[in-house]
Design a protein around this motif. Structure first.
Motif, short mmCIF file in Angstrom:
data_model
loop_
_atom_site.label_atom_id
_atom_site.label_comp_id
_atom_site.label_asym_id
_atom_site.label_seq_id
_atom_site.Cartn_x
_atom_site.Cartn_y
_atom_site.Cartn_z
N PRO A 98 21.71 28.48 18.50
CA PRO A 98 22.65 27.55 17.92
C PRO A 98 22.57 27.90 16.46
N GLN A 99 23.88 28.07 15.57
CA GLN A 99 23.78 28.29 14.24
C GLN A 99 22.88 27.36 13.36
N GLY A 100 23.26 25.99 13.56
CA GLY A 100 22.46 24.85 12.99
C GLY A 100 20.85 24.92 13.10
N THR A 101 20.64 25.21 14.28
CA THR A 101 19.16 25.45 14.90
C THR A 101 18.51 26.65 14.04
N LEU A 102 19.22 27.68 13.89
CA LEU A 102 18.70 28.68 13.16
C LEU A 102 18.47 28.61 11.85
N ALA A 103 19.54 27.88 11.27
CA ALA A 103 19.30 27.58 9.74
C ALA A 103 17.96 26.54 9.52
N GLU A 104 18.07 25.49 10.62
CA GLU A 104 16.82 24.48 10.10
C GLU A 104 15.66 25.16 10.47
N ALA A 105 15.30 26.28 11.55
CA ALA A 105 14.14 26.84 12.06
C ALA A 105 13.83 27.67 10.64
N ILE A 106 14.55 28.22 9.88
CA ILE A 106 14.41 29.09 8.61
C ILE A 106 13.87 27.94 7.34
N ARG A 107 14.72 26.97 7.41
CA ARG A 107 14.30 25.93 6.28
C ARG A 107 12.98 25.53 6.61
N CYS A 108 12.51 25.29 8.03
CA CYS A 108 11.15 24.60 7.98
C CYS A 108 10.34 25.52 7.70
N GLY A 109 10.73 27.09 8.02
CA GLY A 109 9.56 28.13 7.84
C GLY A 109 9.31 28.32 6.16
N GLY A 110 10.42 27.90 5.27
CA GLY A 110 10.22 27.89 3.86
C GLY A 110 9.57 26.82 3.46
N ALA A 111 9.57 25.63 4.20
CA ALA A 111 8.99 24.32 3.74
C ALA A 111 7.55 24.18 4.37
N GLY A 112 7.09 24.97 5.14
CA GLY A 112 6.06 24.89 5.46
C GLY A 112 5.68 23.92 6.68
N ILE A 113 6.69 23.80 7.49
CA ILE A 113 6.80 22.87 8.59
C ILE A 113 6.72 23.55 9.80
N GLY A 114 5.97 23.01 10.84
CA GLY A 114 5.86 24.03 12.03
C GLY A 114 6.99 24.16 12.80
N GLY A 115 7.80 23.06 12.85
CA GLY A 115 8.95 23.16 13.62
C GLY A 115 9.76 21.84 13.76
#
Length: 228
Positions: A98-115
């Motif tokens: 889902p588009q929102g899930t994709l965006a949040e997963a990338i944001r987490c990657g950039g923020a150093g959050i595992g998921g």
């Protein structure tokens, strides 16, 4: 370090089996010049993270046609009929998100959050094989963060330090991807001197940007035309 490059000068950065984060929504905000070059580079077998796989023979559609894509992670692939056909016969792996899930997963990657946990897609085929946890009576699906080896993004304007300004909704996934990759290459329409950008306009600070490439495309009559 001088950040301005031609797309051809960056070929040595690209290796087989890399994960590429590619900005864009349809063609809007898509780094068309960079993707033209990637389609011609020697390396391939990429895992692509992007909303879609290009359109009308532009962008990631060219990379797909060059047989450089092994797997795609994104939200909207049906605009590329050839990619859907390749998936249906087992020649392309697709992870639909889902588009929102994709965006949040990338944001987490950039923020150093595992998921993160989200209720979106719980109870559907997209949840198969993933952890589901109940929190306060609500079932949530765990989604891992997404990071990339190289991010290919598109901005409207950059100064020579690499500070980026985006044009309205062409911003889409680009600022998120700029934080979530080891190397960030920004394609821009205009390059100005340091100090010419209004600090309030800057969305992506220069510390995230490794290289800048000037775009060869302009928008004419609702489509993008290569003018260089």
């Amino acid at each position: 370090m001088e950040k301005l490059r031609s797309s051809e000068e960056l070929e040595s950065l690209f290796k087989d089996n890399m994960r590429l984060l590619v900005g864009g929504f349809g063609i809007s905000g898509t780094p068309l010049t960079l993707l033209d070059a990637v389609a011609k580079f020697e390396a391939g077998n990429y895992e692509i993270v992007s909303n879609n796989l290009g359109d009308d023979g532009k962008g990631l559609h060219k990379v797909f046609e060059a047989r450089k894509i092994a797997k795609a992670i994104g939200s909207f692939f049906t605009i590329n009929k050839e990619a859907v056909m390749a998936w249906s016969i087992g020649k392309l792996e697709i992870d639909l998100m889902p588009q929102g899930t994709l965006a949040e997963a990338i944001r987490c990657g950039g923020a150093g959050i595992g998921g993160f946990y989200t209720p979106t897609a719980v109870g559907t085929r997209l949840a198969e094989g993933k952890e589901v946890r109940e929190i306060d009576g609500v079932r949530y699906l765990f989604e891992k963060a997404i990071k990339g080896d190289i991010a290919l993004i598109k901005a409207s304007k950059a100064d020579k330090a690499g500070n980026l300004v985006y044009h309205t909704t062409a911003r889409n996934f680009n600022p998120l991807m700029a934080t979530a990759a080891e190397v960030v290459i920004a394609e821009v329409d205009e390059i100005v001197e340091i100090g010419e950008l209004n600090p309030e306009e800057i969305v992506t600070p220069h510390v995230f940007v490794d290289f800048i490439v000037e775009s060869k495309y302009i928008k004419q009559g609702g489509t993008y035309v290569d003018i260089k």
